[in-house]
Design a protein around this motif. Structure first.
Motif, PDB file in Angstrom:
ATOM      1  N   ARG A 149      40.133  43.429  37.372  1.00 14.60           N
ATOM      2  CA  ARG A 149      40.686  42.876  35.808  1.00 14.60           C
ATOM      3  C   ARG A 149      41.278  41.355  36.023  1.00 14.60           C
ATOM      4  NH1 ARG A 149      42.918  48.019  35.842  1.00 14.60           N
ATOM      5  NH2 ARG A 149      44.974  47.302  36.600  1.00 14.60           N
ATOM      6  N   SER A 150      41.797  41.212  37.101  1.00 16.59           N
ATOM      7  CA  SER A 150      42.342  39.780  37.315  1.00 16.59           C
ATOM      8  C   SER A 150      41.264  38.820  37.516  1.00 16.59           C
ATOM      9  CB  SER A 150      43.270  39.695  38.808  1.00 16.59           C
ATOM     10  OG  SER A 150      43.673  38.464  38.989  1.00 16.59           O
ATOM     11  N   GLN A 151      40.385  39.094  38.059  1.00 14.72           N
ATOM     12  CA  GLN A 151      39.137  38.343  38.146  1.00 14.72           C
ATOM     13  C   GLN A 151      38.493  38.139  36.749  1.00 14.72           C
ATOM     14  OE1 GLN A 151      35.197  39.033  40.208  1.00 14.72           O
ATOM     15  NE2 GLN A 151      35.820  37.431  41.296  1.00 14.72           N
ATOM     16  N   ASP A 152      38.287  39.248  36.091  1.00 14.85           N
ATOM     17  CA  ASP A 152      37.722  39.145  34.642  1.00 14.85           C
ATOM     18  C   ASP A 152      38.440  38.012  33.680  1.00 14.85           C
ATOM     19  OD1 ASP A 152      35.850  41.019  35.492  1.00 14.85           O
ATOM     20  OD2 ASP A 152      36.840  42.618  34.601  1.00 14.85           O
ATOM     21  N   ASP A 153      39.803  38.575  34.170  1.00 16.52           N
ATOM     22  CA  ASP A 153      40.748  37.558  33.177  1.00 16.52           C
ATOM     23  C   ASP A 153      40.565  35.950  33.501  1.00 16.52           C
ATOM     24  OD1 ASP A 153      41.862  39.676  31.873  1.00 16.52           O
ATOM     25  OD2 ASP A 153      43.780  39.784  33.261  1.00 16.52           O
ATOM     26  N   ALA A 154      40.361  35.728  35.035  1.00 18.27           N
ATOM     27  CA  ALA A 154      40.180  34.181  35.292  1.00 18.27           C
ATOM     28  C   ALA A 154      38.809  33.870  34.779  1.00 18.27           C
ATOM     29  CB  ALA A 154      40.124  34.367  36.849  1.00 18.27           C
ATOM     30  N   ILE A 155      37.854  34.746  34.811  1.00 17.33           N
ATOM     31  CA  ILE A 155      36.409  34.348  34.081  1.00 17.33           C
ATOM     32  C   ILE A 155      36.683  33.964  32.617  1.00 17.33           C
ATOM     33  CG2 ILE A 155      34.151  34.938  33.733  1.00 17.33           C
ATOM     34  CD1 ILE A 155      34.362  36.785  36.128  1.00 17.33           C
ATOM     35  N   ILE A 156      37.378  34.716  31.752  1.00 17.07           N
ATOM     36  CA  ILE A 156      37.613  34.614  30.579  1.00 17.07           C
ATOM     37  C   ILE A 156      38.053  33.255  30.321  1.00 17.07           C
ATOM     38  CG2 ILE A 156      38.651  35.348  28.408  1.00 17.07           C
ATOM     39  CD1 ILE A 156      37.843  38.212  29.446  1.00 17.07           C
TER      40      ILE A 156
END
Length: 339
Positions: free
Chosen positions: A25-32
């Motif tokens: 989730r943390s990486q997904d948030d960073a990508i967004i």
């Protein structure tokens, strides 16, 4: 002296590591976040890296991942290509409803085809209306369009597989093309659950009488719009690789006038079928059924596609065309020379 603050964690223990789901989730948030900064706020990669405290290489990787996930879709207004001088000339010369011509890529034929199929993927939804029944052919060109198609909903759209199943490389199979496009458009999909080629005509007729197959073939005949390519009849073409044309028959068919292939069926200079024996053993849309549609979108490009595409136009299979500037120029030159 009062004692200092105490921790509820026992001495010598470590904080629990974040779970895999939390890290994802943390990486997904960073990508967004990176994607938003780059495309919405206009920040460059160095500025994003500094703001978020990550490396520039990570920013590049996140932007690449965002494109892979379809978070970002970069398009050009298709009217740019519809208004191209070559597009207007194709419309006038062949009496088409519309045409798109993209610049030929200096990187080669594969990149030119990629440009054409990507533009078609953006153009096609605007050519569809609620209640349409879109017949989808097969092969690399149609597959590329399906893969590049945006995720949009076309209300009450039915996507129909036009040819039976046949082993094909890299996902170019008919069922893959139709199912992928249907999924992208949120459409109902009617697959043709039969082999494209059978061993004898009697078996073909028996299968056609099966109620489920009959219903699917009725859907094939009932399509009011189609998207297709017109392939070549050379030794390395799709029709040979899939076993619909034996390598030993390439030259004899050429002597009979074979110049192109539509949905597995060979056509001559004027778009007429060669009516080979094998076609009585095929379960697929017929050439007659491909004519007279509200829309017949012919897609293709490359130095070897001009003559087959011309044959498809002469045969009355297309109302719309999408190609590259080099192929469009060659098609126009061939008609001027009566080739």
């Amino acid at each position: 002296m009062s004692p200092g603050p105490t921790s509820s964690r026992p001495t010598g223990t470590k904080a629990a590591a974040p779970s895999a789901a939390t890290r994802a989730r943390s990486q997904d948030d960073a990508i967004i976040e990176v994607t938003w900064c780059y495309y919405q706020e206009g920040m460059n990669q160095n500025e994003i890296a500094e703001r978020l405290g990550i490396s520039r290489a990570t920013v590049v990787n996140y932007l690449s991942e965002a494109r892979k996930r379809d978070y970002v879709r970069i398009t050009l207004d298709t009217d740019i290509f519809r208004d191209h001088d070559l597009a207007r000339r194709l419309v006038d010369r062949f009496g088409l409803q519309d045409a798109i011509v993209v610049p030929t890529s200096s990187a080669g034929a594969d990149q030119s085809l990629d440009r054409v199929t990507r533009v078609v993927a953006d153009w096609l939804p605007g050519l569809l209306e609620p209640g349409d029944r879109l017949g989808v052919a097969w092969g690399e060109t149609v597959y590329r369009v399906a893969e590049a198609a945006p995720r949009v909903t076309v209300p009450d759209l039915t996507v129909v597989q036009l040819v039976g199943s046949r082993p094909a490389a890299l996902g170019f199979a008919a069922e893959t093309c139709s199912a992928t496009l249907a999924r992208r458009y949120g459409a109902h999909c009617v697959n043709l659950h039969v082999p494209l080629l059978l061993s004898n005509r009697a078996l073909v007729e028996e299968l056609k009488r099966e109620p489920v197959i009959r219903m699917q073939l009725d859907a094939v005949a009932d399509c009011n719009k189609t998207i297709f390519a017109c392939g070549t009849c050379t030794a390395d073409s799709h029709v040979v690789h899939t076993g619909l044309l034996d390598p030993a028959d390439v030259d004899p068919c050429a002597e009979r006038g074979a110049i192109g292939v539509i949905c597995g069926r060979l056509i001559d200079h004027d778009g007429n079928g060669l009516n080979r024996e094998i076609e009585d053993r095929m379960i697929a849309v017929t050439l007659d059924q491909m004519r007279g549609k509200d829309m017949g979108l012919l897609v293709g490009s490359g130095p070897d596609r001009a003559r087959p595409m011309l044959a498809a136009l002469r045969g009355g299979y297309a109302t719309h065309i999408a190609t590259c500037s080099e192929t469009a120029t060659e098609m126009l030159n061939l008609t001027e020379n009566n080739a």
